[in-house]
Design an enzyme around this catalytic site. Structure first.
Site, PDB file in Angstrom:
ATOM      1  N   CYS A 365       0.834  -1.212   0.000  1.00 53.19           N
ATOM      2  CA  CYS A 365       0.000   0.000   0.000  1.00 53.19           C
ATOM      3  C   CYS A 365       0.866   1.259   0.000  1.00 53.19           C
ATOM      4  CB  CYS A 365      -0.961   0.009   1.190  1.00 53.19           C
ATOM      5  SG  CYS A 365      -2.205  -1.281   1.120  1.00 53.19           S
ATOM      6  N   ASN A 366       1.946   1.219  -0.766  1.00 55.99           N
ATOM      7  CA  ASN A 366       2.884   2.347  -0.824  1.00 55.99           C
ATOM      8  C   ASN A 366       3.457   2.421  -2.235  1.00 55.99           C
ATOM      9  OD1 ASN A 366       4.947   4.229  -0.544  1.00 55.99           O
ATOM     10  ND2 ASN A 366       5.584   3.484   1.462  1.00 55.99           N
TER      11      ASN A 366
END
Length: 707
Positions: A365-366
């Site tokens: 999630c980056n």
């Protein structure tokens, strides 16, 4: 169990969970909005928890408010939704993201290397700001930071991909800074006397594993007026009139804790803080995890293929002097082939599952960090999506380039054994080698792993193909109907080793009512009712066991003769009252999927092919290869088993069950691994707590013991 995802969620300890269980049986709480004695006690527990949290961050209620939230994302959203950006100077909504910090009023900024929960806030503030900036972390080290008013910088305290970031005091003096501390608090205590950000958002499960679903927003008291609550809910007002627009918000903390708070979860926090103290405090935890990370990096960097090429590509920032202060307990990497191509992270994750290793893969999630370290561009993201790539999917390579990475992260309960199992997995599965890898079992303890059952097989007819099911009923003889039938010729038992013709047959039992036998090409089919009245036969000796049998009759015998192209064939069935069946040595044979994989890779053979050749009843996943040899007993859920012996292998595993052809490579690989010892593979087990009506199921948890 080698758990290497502490950045995702650290784990609660056994002591912590036991203390929590005791607390839950003694604790009775109520709605803190009520005024009876239990409600007042609940209010006191909540107040005490606020003070305990502030003490942990080395501050007091004189300087910070504590607002309880659902998680970090919820805390960040409270700030973005309620932050006072002042009056905008531009019309319309922001249409472009700037790569530099802007000056002036009404700005919102965040790092490239930010969690999606931070990046997503730009859409919350879109109509409230004049500029949105997404900047490299180096920008905050610059001397000249533009002057701003009514502006918010959501600052990632530590990248969940790699490293912690340092807060520039000049930035704090000009911007309202909201620190996303979710990744940082998993291994470091944020000292709010050293830095005094306006807001801090985090989740408690990141610190001590439990409870989940509860976080906090710390708000600096002299910054509280920079966010303004414009709505209300239950428990948040001092006065309200439903017929007019009149309402007066209650105190600051309760204004943002809409509705009834998670009182039981808040009460459980105390046990989490006690757990940290039992470990010597966060400083001791940080030293421990940094040491493990350093050892892991050293091992990963040492891995090379026979041609000298590196196996592991570690993502780092070379200009940073590595220390506990500048490096989190995280290692992000990809595995590289001997030809410099990449192994996909999905393949790595699947091999980890076989070995019982739990880690994180993908972009975590980056996306900003993935772009930075993997060389992905914005154009490539859109192009990859057109090719079907989605967040969280299994598309790990596009045009030979990785779309994500592998991440390991350490916590207070991590051990060197976790690293050792990871090393074995990489050596076994990804280091190019001409000889089979022989793992050392001395440093590993099988009782620390939590494998599961992945396959269950029975063999209705001995030496004929298996039947795979997700659930089997147990009997004193093993799985119900396992090896209940036997083919003989001229009164001599047929087995696959001497009579590969048996591979032409498949057999299954339908609804406990019929035995179906088919030729492999399915051109001929025989159905035998399980209730068939059978003729008693002389007792047969199978593997040194005398077993009472019944003859299934002439019609069945004739069918077998035609199918196998033999004469004088009969099908025998174990007599109903017999406590034995036609298994060789024990009711069950258990094998380890990782051991299968290791041999399969050595001889370049399909894993499923080898699984079929080893003819096991139970296959487990989640152990390093061959560590099953050390077990003395085991449990599958509440079913208990003792280890009878190891299964000594013969040339039967050389027979291809599909064709009947023989290939000695599997037996030779096993011989090479055992190195002058008996060629064993798998363990024989016997149930020690049998009761009628018991079942074993795929997906069941398994525990092994060495005593």
């Amino acid at each position: 169990m080698p758990y290497l995802d502490h950045a995702g969620s650290t784990l609660p300890s056994k002591t912590q969970l036991e203390e929590l269980a005791k607390l839950q049986t003694q604790l009775i709480l109520a709605n803190p909005h009520s005024h009876h004695s239990t409600a007042i006690k609940t209010q006191q527990i909540v107040s005490s928890a606020r003070h305990r949290i502030l003490r942990y961050f080395n501050t007091t209620a004189d300087d910070y408010f504590v607002v309880f939230t659902n998680n970090t994302t919820h805390a960040l959203k409270i700030v973005a939704e309620n932050f006072n950006f002042g009056h905008r100077t531009q019309e319309g909504v922001v249409s472009e993201i700037s790569a530099v910090l802007k000056g002036g009023p009404s700005n919102f900024a965040y790092f490239n290397d930010s969690h999606h929960s931070v990046v997503g806030l730009r859409h919350v503030v879109l109509g409230k700001v004049d500029a949105i900036s997404c900047v490299n972390e180096d920008v905050v080290k610059e001397e000249c930071i533009p002057k701003v008013e009514n502006s918010l910088f959501v600052f990632t305290a530590m990248s969940n991909f790699l490293i912690p970031f340092q807060i520039n005091e000049k930035l704090i003096s000009g911007w309202s800074v909201c620190v996303d501390a979710a990744a940082l608090v998993s291994g470091t205590r944020l000292d709010l006397t050293a830095h005094r950000p306006n807001f801090v958002a985090f989740s408690f499960y990141k610190i001590f594993g439990y409870p989940t679903g509860i976080g906090a927003l710390l708000v600096k008291k002299d910054s509280s007026k920079s966010i303004e609550k414009t709505s209300f809910a239950g428990g948040t007002v001092q006065s309200v009139d439903e017929m007019t627009m009149h309402f007066v918000i209650r105190d600051f903390e309760r204004a943002y804790e809409e509705g009834t708070i998670n009182s039981y979860g808040i009460a459980q926090l105390q046990k989490g803080f006690e757990e940290i103290e039992r470990c010597g405090g966060m400083q001791a935890i940080r030293a421990h995890t940094y040491d493990l990370r350093s050892k892991a990096v050293q091992i990963l960097q040492s891995k090379t293929h026979p041609n000298g090429k590196k196996v592991v590509e570690i993502y780092s920032q070379p200009h940073i002097q590595v220390s506990p202060e500048t490096q989190g307990a995280i290692v992000a990497f990809n595995l590289v082939r001997p030809d410099n191509g990449y192994y996909g992270y999905t393949e790595v994750e699947k091999m980890c599952a076989i070995f019982g290793i739990e880690l994180r893969t993908g972009c975590f999630c980056n996306i900003g960090a993935c772009k930075k370290y993997l060389g992905i561009t914005s154009e490539m993201i859109k192009e990859n999506m057109s090719k079907g790539k989605r967040c969280g999917d299994e598309i790990d390579l596009i045009n030979g380039r990785p779309t994500g990475a592998v991440r390991i992260s350490f916590g207070r309960m991590s051990t060197e054994q976790d690293i050792e199992v990871l090393k074995q997995m990489i050596d076994t599965c990804f280091v190019s080698s001409e000889k089979v890898f022989s793992p050392s079992l001395q440093s590993l303890k099988i009782d620390s792993f939590l494998p599961t059952v992945v396959n269950l097989f029975s063999f209705p007819i001995k030496s004929v193909g298996s039947v795979a099911k997700s659930r089997y009923e147990l009997t004193p003889r093993g799985f119900k109907h396992d090896r209940e039938f036997l083919v003989v010729k001229d009164d001599v038992t047929l087995n696959l080793k001497m009579h590969p013709e048996l591979c032409r047959l498949t057999a299954t039992i339908v609804n406990d009512e019929e035995l179906h036998i088919q030729t492999f090409d399915q051109n001929d089919n025989l159905v035998i009712p399980m209730s068939l009245s059978l003729k008693e036969n002389d007792a047969k000796v199978v593997c040194k066991k005398t077993i009472a049998t019944f003859d299934c009759g002439d019609k069945v015998g004739q069918w077998l003769e035609n199918a196998l192209d033999m004469t004088n064939c009969r099908l025998l069935r174990v007599a109903g009252e017999s406590k034995k069946n036609f298994v060789n040595d024990s009711p069950f044979l258990l094998i380890n999927e990782a051991s299968v994989y290791m041999l399969a890779r050595h001889i370049d053979m399909d894993v499923q092919d080898i699984l079929t050749r080893f003819r096991s009843n139970i296959v487990v996943r989640g152990l390093p290869p061959f560590i099953e040899d050390t077990a003395k007993r085991l449990s599958i859920e509440n079913l208990e088993f003792e280890v009878v012996d190891k299964c000594t292998r013969c040339e039967m595993i050389c027979v291809d069950p599909m064709t009947g052809e023989k290939d000695p490579s599997l037996l030779l690989a096993l011989r090479d691994y055992r190195n002058k010892q008996k060629m064993t593979f798998g363990i024989y087990i016997r149930q020690s707590n049998f009761e009628p009506g018991q079942f074993v199921e795929a997906g069941s948890a398994v525990r092994f013991f060495t005593d």
